[in-house]
Scaffold this motif. Structure first.
Motif, short mmCIF file in Angstrom:
data_model
loop_
_atom_site.label_atom_id
_atom_site.label_comp_id
_atom_site.label_asym_id
_atom_site.label_seq_id
_atom_site.Cartn_x
_atom_site.Cartn_y
_atom_site.Cartn_z
N ARG A 1 2.49 8.18 5.52
CA ARG A 1 2.89 7.12 6.11
C ARG A 1 2.17 5.72 5.49
O ARG A 1 2.64 4.57 5.74
CB ARG A 1 2.65 6.95 7.75
N ARG A 2 1.26 5.82 5.13
CA ARG A 2 0.40 4.72 4.38
C ARG A 2 1.39 4.38 3.11
O ARG A 2 1.02 3.07 2.54
CB ARG A 2 -0.81 5.26 3.74
N PHE A 3 2.22 5.05 2.61
CA PHE A 3 3.09 4.56 1.59
C PHE A 3 3.80 3.38 2.23
O PHE A 3 3.94 2.18 1.32
CB PHE A 3 4.24 5.43 1.01
N ILE A 4 3.96 3.04 3.29
CA ILE A 4 4.71 1.81 3.89
C ILE A 4 3.84 0.79 4.05
O ILE A 4 4.36 -0.46 3.21
CB ILE A 4 5.41 2.06 5.30
N SER A 5 2.38 0.74 4.11
CA SER A 5 1.76 -0.38 3.80
C SER A 5 1.57 -0.60 2.38
O SER A 5 1.59 -1.81 1.91
CB SER A 5 0.20 0.09 4.35
N TRP A 6 1.51 0.35 1.47
CA TRP A 6 1.27 0.35 -0.06
C TRP A 6 2.47 -0.67 -0.56
O TRP A 6 2.33 -1.33 -1.08
CB TRP A 6 1.23 1.77 -0.47
N ALA A 7 3.59 -0.18 0.00
CA ALA A 7 4.99 -0.79 -0.64
C ALA A 7 5.20 -2.13 -0.12
O ALA A 7 5.65 -3.06 -0.88
CB ALA A 7 6.29 -0.01 -0.32
N LYS A 8 4.65 -2.49 1.04
CA LYS A 8 4.68 -3.98 1.43
C LYS A 8 3.60 -4.73 0.77
O LYS A 8 3.81 -5.65 0.13
CB LYS A 8 4.06 -4.01 2.96
N LYS A 9 2.44 -4.11 0.45
CA LYS A 9 1.39 -5.10 -0.45
C LYS A 9 2.05 -5.28 -1.74
O LYS A 9 1.49 -5.94 -2.60
CB LYS A 9 0.22 -4.17 -0.37
N CYS A 10 2.79 -4.21 -2.27
CA CYS A 10 3.27 -4.25 -3.75
C CYS A 10 4.79 -5.00 -3.62
O CYS A 10 5.52 -5.08 -4.99
CB CYS A 10 3.39 -2.63 -4.29
N GLY A 11 5.08 -5.51 -2.67
CA GLY A 11 6.38 -6.17 -2.72
C GLY A 11 7.95 -5.57 -2.47
O GLY A 11 8.57 -6.05 -2.87
N MET A 12 7.74 -4.03 -2.44
CA MET A 12 8.79 -3.44 -2.63
C MET A 12 9.40 -3.54 -1.06
O MET A 12 10.48 -3.22 -0.76
CB MET A 12 8.44 -2.16 -2.67
N LEU A 13 8.69 -3.73 0.18
CA LEU A 13 8.99 -3.83 1.34
C LEU A 13 8.66 -5.30 1.84
O LEU A 13 7.44 -5.60 1.60
CB LEU A 13 8.69 -2.84 2.14
N ASN A 14 9.52 -5.90 2.83
CA ASN A 14 8.96 -7.17 3.34
C ASN A 14 8.04 -6.79 4.67
O ASN A 14 8.12 -5.62 4.96
CB ASN A 14 10.27 -7.90 4.12
#
Length: 174
Positions: free
Chosen positions: A47-60
């Protein structure tokens, strides 16, 4: 001053999640339900992927996929999209060395240690390095990032910008 860089506590799951994203449909909201049910990663560490993806600009911030996420799914843009995501999420690396992706393991670890103020043998430092390297395997820093479709270009409902150089069709009088 130490700076936090994004990482997963199970870095080896990153390539598996990214591969699943490529084959899955684009969700309305990328949340833990989508990650667990549709992609098959119900675990807490994943689930930490979601935070990673947000920090990397893949998710708002609200979990909606960005154009970088959508571009990543396209094989023609995948490498450029991941390169852009890494430049966003690991911007401090690129502030200090614009060719951070070309550093060997020792130099990369040293640079991340300087940024995060973590010792060379710190577990979190190792997670950051491994997460970055797994993501970097998907990136193409040599391709033209400017060739990526942008959200503004894909927004067909937006009027052309003021001062646009678009030519209008000539009016025909019959």
């Amino acid at each position: 001053m130490s700076i936090n860089l994004p990482y997963l506590p199970t870095p080896g799951s990153l390539p598996k999640i990214l591969e699943k994203i490529v084959s899955a449909t684009v969700p309305v909201s990328f949340n833990s339900d989508f990650l667990g049910t549709k992609l098959g990663f119900p675990g807490g560490n994943q689930r930490r992927f979601i935070s990673w993806a947000k920090k990397c600009g893949m998710l708002n911030d609200d979990g909606t996929p960005t154009q970088i996420y959508k571009n990543f799914r396209n094989p023609d843009y995948r490498g450029s999209a991941m390169a852009r995501a890494l430049r966003i999420g690991y911007s401090e690396l690129y502030t200090r060395n614009e060719y951070a992706h070309d550093l060997d393991d020792k130099e990369l670890t040293k640079l991340i240690g300087e940024i995060t103020s973590k010792a060379h043998d710190d577990a979190v430092l190792k997670y950051i390095v491994r997460t970055y390297k797994y993501a970097k395997d998907f990136a193409n820093f040599e391709s033209s990032v400017s060739g990526l479709p942008d959200e503004e270009e894909n927004d067909s409902e937006s009027p052309p910008p003021t001062g646009s150089t678009q030519k209008k069709a000539p009016i025909q009088i019959i």
